[in-house]
Design a protein around this motif. Structure first.
Motif: not given
Length: 376
Positions: A35-40, A48-49, A67-72, A119-122
């Motif tokens: 879920g990186r593409g829809k992460g923050k 993240g993409v 170096g930063y945090y990604l939340t999914t 894709g991301v909606d699977i």
């Protein structure tokens, strides 16, 4: 931030191939979560993409990603620290597909999952997955391939490529003891080429001895490093969310200890089983692991001696205390079984401070909860 100048300097080198191409590039965060593409990102709120049109744009975005945090949806609430980025030229997509091999536990056989909604909606389109069960002896048969072609509308030329991909996946699945091979998305370009843009593979942990090369590539989350370290020392460790550390021998005793501590109002910080073949080294390693855990306010040692001798456990406890110059948190010791009287006598004569001996299981659990509550 994770190392500024050296890290960003590396990105300039990584982006050099992009400078010699007019194609846009994709910069993708590498963490052990989907879920990186829809992460923050915590840095700029973006995903993240990211698709970049120039090396400068890629460099600027990389500076806000590594170096930063990604939340999914699949990360802990605070996200995961991104230490790696994957950079590749962007691919024009005419159609996305989802293709996976895994095991159907109910049927006891492998299954091919395939869909033209990849894709991301699977996850939200799981009902559109086609299922084709097969056996490892025959693999993906021509009959299954014909069904796939009919259901997904591949041309004769396209199904030849898809068939090759499926046969290679079955070969990998079998030879490398995989439990999941997931291509998502596998895309068809406007020119008719098939390109895998992302993949996820998992392998059977029980096959580590057969697949050392595969498992040497394994990456672990920060919380999993301790579990891996413990396993290398012959210990079974599971992180929990309490503040009472446990050292026990046997999974049943570990679960009973956790239940009893909970009954008296405490919460265990771990499940740490030294096993039936415990040695001084493994017990000392168990103490070392717990002593590094800043959450732990007390330790309960609960040993029922059978193969494991209680006097050996006592020696290990004394050695662990000497190595750390005394226990920094209260330790309650319960020893029963082989040589327990000798072990308890050794501990009693050691003069160790911050240590309570209690042979009764229930009283030992009650006491560790009591002393831990006082130190909070």
């Amino acid at each position: 931030m994770y190392g500024s100048v050296p890290v960003l300097g590396v990105f300039l080198d990584l982006l050099l191939p992009v400078r010699h191409s007019d194609a846009p590039s994709v910069v993708k965060a590498q963490i052990l979560a989907g879920g990186r593409g829809k992460g923050k990102y915590e840095s700029d709120g973006k995903g993240g993409v990211r698709i970049m049109s120039s090396p400068i744009e890629a460099f600027e975005n990389a500076s806000m990603m590594i170096g930063y945090y990604l939340t999914t949806k699949q990360t802990p609430p605070g996200g995961l620290l991104v230490k790696k980025l994957y950079i590749y030229k962007a691919v024009d997509v005419a159609q996305e597909y989802y293709v996976a091999l895994t095991f159907d536990r109910d049927r006891g056989m492998p299954v091919l999952l395939i869909s033209n909604v990849g894709g991301v909606d699977i996850e939200s389109n799981a009902d559109k997955l086609e299922h084709y069960w097969f056996d490892m002896t025959h693999g993906i048969t021509s009959e299954i391939t014909a069904y796939v072609q009919a259901q997904l509308g591949f041309s004769d030329a396209e199904i030849g490529v898809i068939s090759h991909i499926l046969h290679q996946m079955v070969k990998l699945f079998k030879e490398k003891d995989a439990t999941l091979l997931e291509l998502n998305p596998l895309v068809r370009t406007p020119e008719g080429r098939f390109v895998c843009l992302d993949a996820k593979f998992t392998f059977d942990n029980s096959a580590r001895f057969r697949q050392p090369e595969i498992f040497s590539l394994e990456e672990r989350l920060p919380d999993e490093e301790v579990e891996y370290e413990a396993s290398q020392a012959g210990l079974s460790y599971v992180r929990l969310d309490g503040n009472i550390g446990n050292i026990v021998n046997g999974a049943g005793l570990a679960m009973a200890t956790n239940d009893l501590v909970s009954l008296f109002g405490g919460k265990c910080a771990n499940f740490l089983d030294v096993g039936g073949g415990a040695t001084k080294e493994t017990v000392s390693k168990a103490f070392e692991i717990l002593n590094r855990d800043s959450r732990i306010k007390g330790i309960l040692v609960n040993i029922y001696g059978g193969i494991v001798r209680c006097d050996m456990i006592a020696e290990s406890i004394i050695a662990a205390a000497a190595a750390t110059k005394g226990f920094k948190v209260p330790v309650v010791v319960r020893l029963q079984g082989t040589n327990c009287d000798k072990g308890l006598e050794m501990i009693d004569k050691s003069g160790l401070k911050n240590l309570i001996v209690e042979p009764d299981f229930e009283l030992a659990a009650e006491k560790i909860v009591a002393v831990t509550s006082k130190s909070v």
